[in-house]
Design a protein around this motif. Structure first.
Motif, PDB file in Angstrom:
ATOM      1  N   VAL A 134       0.833  -1.208   0.000  1.00 57.22           N
ATOM      2  CA  VAL A 134       0.000   0.000   0.000  1.00 57.22           C
ATOM      3  C   VAL A 134       0.864   1.253   0.000  1.00 57.22           C
ATOM      4  N   GLY A 135       0.225   2.404  -0.301  1.00 52.91           N
ATOM      5  CA  GLY A 135       0.916   3.681  -0.199  1.00 52.91           C
ATOM      6  C   GLY A 135       1.320   4.321  -1.499  1.00 52.91           C
ATOM      7  N   ASN A 136       0.849   3.817  -2.633  1.00 49.62           N
ATOM      8  CA  ASN A 136       1.171   4.393  -3.933  1.00 49.62           C
ATOM      9  C   ASN A 136       0.044   4.019  -4.887  1.00 49.62           C
ATOM     10  N   ASN A 137      -0.763   4.991  -5.292  1.00 50.14           N
ATOM     11  CA  ASN A 137      -1.943   4.714  -6.102  1.00 50.14           C
ATOM     12  C   ASN A 137      -1.785   5.267  -7.520  1.00 50.14           C
ATOM     13  N   PRO A 138      -1.554   4.398  -8.511  1.00 56.38           N
ATOM     14  CA  PRO A 138      -1.365   4.884  -9.878  1.00 56.38           C
ATOM     15  C   PRO A 138      -2.651   5.371 -10.543  1.00 56.38           C
ATOM     16  N   TYR A 139      -3.816   5.123  -9.931  1.00 59.97           N
ATOM     17  CA  TYR A 139      -5.085   5.560 -10.518  1.00 59.97           C
ATOM     18  C   TYR A 139      -5.586   6.846  -9.866  1.00 59.97           C
ATOM     19  N   CYS A 140      -4.710   7.795  -9.715  1.00 55.32           N
ATOM     20  CA  CYS A 140      -5.022   9.070  -9.084  1.00 55.32           C
ATOM     21  C   CYS A 140      -5.175  10.145 -10.161  1.00 55.32           C
ATOM     22  N   HIS A 141      -6.275  10.873 -10.103  1.00 54.98           N
ATOM     23  CA  HIS A 141      -6.551  11.925 -11.089  1.00 54.98           C
ATOM     24  C   HIS A 141      -5.513  13.046 -11.015  1.00 54.98           C
ATOM     25  N   HIS A 142      -5.217  13.494  -9.819  1.00 53.79           N
ATOM     26  CA  HIS A 142      -4.227  14.571  -9.643  1.00 53.79           C
ATOM     27  C   HIS A 142      -2.873  14.144 -10.212  1.00 53.79           C
ATOM     28  N   ARG A 143      -2.477  12.951  -9.909  1.00 56.15           N
ATOM     29  CA  ARG A 143      -1.196  12.405 -10.383  1.00 56.15           C
ATOM     30  C   ARG A 143      -1.141  12.391 -11.918  1.00 56.15           C
ATOM     31  N   ALA A 144      -2.221  11.904 -12.536  1.00 57.26           N
ATOM     32  CA  ALA A 144      -2.268  11.849 -14.002  1.00 57.26           C
ATOM     33  C   ALA A 144      -2.138  13.249 -14.609  1.00 57.26           C
ATOM     34  N   LEU A 145      -2.805  14.231 -14.015  1.00 53.59           N
ATOM     35  CA  LEU A 145      -2.725  15.601 -14.523  1.00 53.59           C
ATOM     36  C   LEU A 145      -1.322  16.177 -14.362  1.00 53.59           C
ATOM     37  N   GLU A 146      -0.693  15.922 -13.219  1.00 47.81           N
ATOM     38  CA  GLU A 146       0.661  16.436 -12.988  1.00 47.81           C
ATOM     39  C   GLU A 146       1.667  15.791 -13.943  1.00 47.81           C
ATOM     40  N   LEU A 147       1.557  14.493 -14.161  1.00 45.93           N
ATOM     41  CA  LEU A 147       2.452  13.830 -15.116  1.00 45.93           C
ATOM     42  C   LEU A 147       2.236  14.369 -16.522  1.00 45.93           C
ATOM     43  N   ALA A 148       0.961  14.585 -16.885  1.00 49.37           N
ATOM     44  CA  ALA A 148       0.647  15.090 -18.225  1.00 49.37           C
ATOM     45  C   ALA A 148       1.264  16.475 -18.459  1.00 49.37           C
ATOM     46  N   LYS A 149       1.321  17.300 -17.407  1.00 51.52           N
ATOM     47  CA  LYS A 149       1.957  18.618 -17.536  1.00 51.52           C
ATOM     48  C   LYS A 149       3.417  18.484 -17.957  1.00 51.52           C
ATOM     49  N   ASN A 150       4.035  17.377 -17.582  1.00 49.65           N
ATOM     50  CA  ASN A 150       5.433  17.113 -17.940  1.00 49.65           C
ATOM     51  C   ASN A 150       5.565  16.195 -19.149  1.00 49.65           C
ATOM     52  N   GLY A 151       4.447  15.986 -19.860  1.00 50.45           N
ATOM     53  CA  GLY A 151       4.477  15.160 -21.066  1.00 50.45           C
ATOM     54  C   GLY A 151       4.628  13.676 -20.779  1.00 50.45           C
ATOM     55  N   LEU A 152       4.193  13.238 -19.590  1.00 52.42           N
ATOM     56  CA  LEU A 152       4.345  11.833 -19.198  1.00 52.42           C
ATOM     57  C   LEU A 152       3.013  11.218 -18.826  1.00 52.42           C
ATOM     58  N   ARG A 153       2.999   9.898 -18.807  1.00 56.36           N
ATOM     59  CA  ARG A 153       1.867   9.141 -18.293  1.00 56.36           C
ATOM     60  C   ARG A 153       2.413   7.850 -17.687  1.00 56.36           C
ATOM     61  N   GLU A 154       1.565   7.172 -16.944  1.00 53.42           N
ATOM     62  CA  GLU A 154       1.927   5.878 -16.363  1.00 53.42           C
ATOM     63  C   GLU A 154       0.919   4.843 -16.827  1.00 53.42           C
ATOM     64  N   ARG A 155       1.378   3.627 -16.892  1.00 50.07           N
ATOM     65  CA  ARG A 155       0.475   2.505 -17.133  1.00 50.07           C
ATOM     66  C   ARG A 155       1.051   1.303 -16.405  1.00 50.07           C
ATOM     67  N   ILE A 156       0.211   0.303 -16.208  1.00 51.67           N
ATOM     68  CA  ILE A 156       0.683  -0.894 -15.512  1.00 51.67           C
ATOM     69  C   ILE A 156       0.773  -2.053 -16.502  1.00 51.67           C
TER      70      ILE A 156
END
Length: 201
Positions: A134-156
């Motif tokens: 626990v302690g790291n959630n890749p399905y976070c809306h805020h996280r996705a927006l912040e990564l997108a600002k840097n031209g990045l995304r995550e996937r599993i």
């Protein structure tokens, strides 16, 4: 037993009111409305996983968990047939984990997130099902927006399939890649540049 549920309900209501005081420093933040949760009285923000804090799950055999979705083997805190609900709620680490968790228990992206103190890594079931930790959630809306600002995304990516038991889960790797990686990979017929992130923080 009905009396125990009534006392638990009062406890949860009091806890909810205490943690709802203030707005966690999010006044005026752009994503505040997305993080609001539970109830209509006063300003409310997402306060992390509700398991064992505002919710619990009771299995047919009497096993108590912080959330019905959590795996029983790892998250069962006791059995209502052999212990009181009061004792399980207050003493079992399997139910206390969200009440005891702090931002220092977070890892990966969540460890340095602006919302770490309020969110505390989001949904326990999501992180545990994907990473086994626990302690790291890749399905976070805020996280996705912040990564997108840097031209990045995550996937599993699946690394180990689920064994086929009740409440089981596979293991996944988190991959960070350019935001347009899917388009670039399709266009070139290959795999776009990507960075595999560590699973343990």
């Amino acid at each position: 037993m009905p009396g125990e549920f009534a006392r638990l309900d009062l406890h949860v209501q009091r806890s909810s009111r205490r943690s709802a005081r203030g707005d966690g420093g999010l006044r005026g933040h752009a994503h505040r409305s997305l993080l609001r949760n539970r109830g209509s009285e006063g300003p409310r923000v997402w306060q992390g996983c509700p398991a064992g804090k505002f919710a619990l799950g009771i299995e047919a055999d009497g096993t108590i968990k912080g959330c019905p979705s959590l795996a029983t083997a790892e998250w069962g805190g006791g059995n209502i047939r052999s212990r009181t609900l009061h004792d399980i709620w207050n003493d079992a680490k399997e139910l206390r984990f969200t009440r005891d968790r702090t931002h220092t228990d977070l890892w990966g992206y969540c460890a340095s997130c602006y919302y770490a103190d309020e969110c505390r890594g989001g949904c326990t079931w999501t992180a545990h099902s994907i990473f086994g930790k626990v302690g790291n959630n890749p399905y976070c809306h805020h996280r996705a927006l912040e990564l997108a600002k840097n031209g990045l995304r995550e996937r599993i990516e699946l690394r180990e399939p689920a064994p086929g038991q009740p409440f089981d889960h596979g293991r996944f790797a988190l991959v960070e890649e350019p935001l347009d990686a899917g388009d670039a990979a399709s266009a070139s017929g290959g795999v776009a540049s990507r960075k595999r992130l560590p699973l343990l923080g």
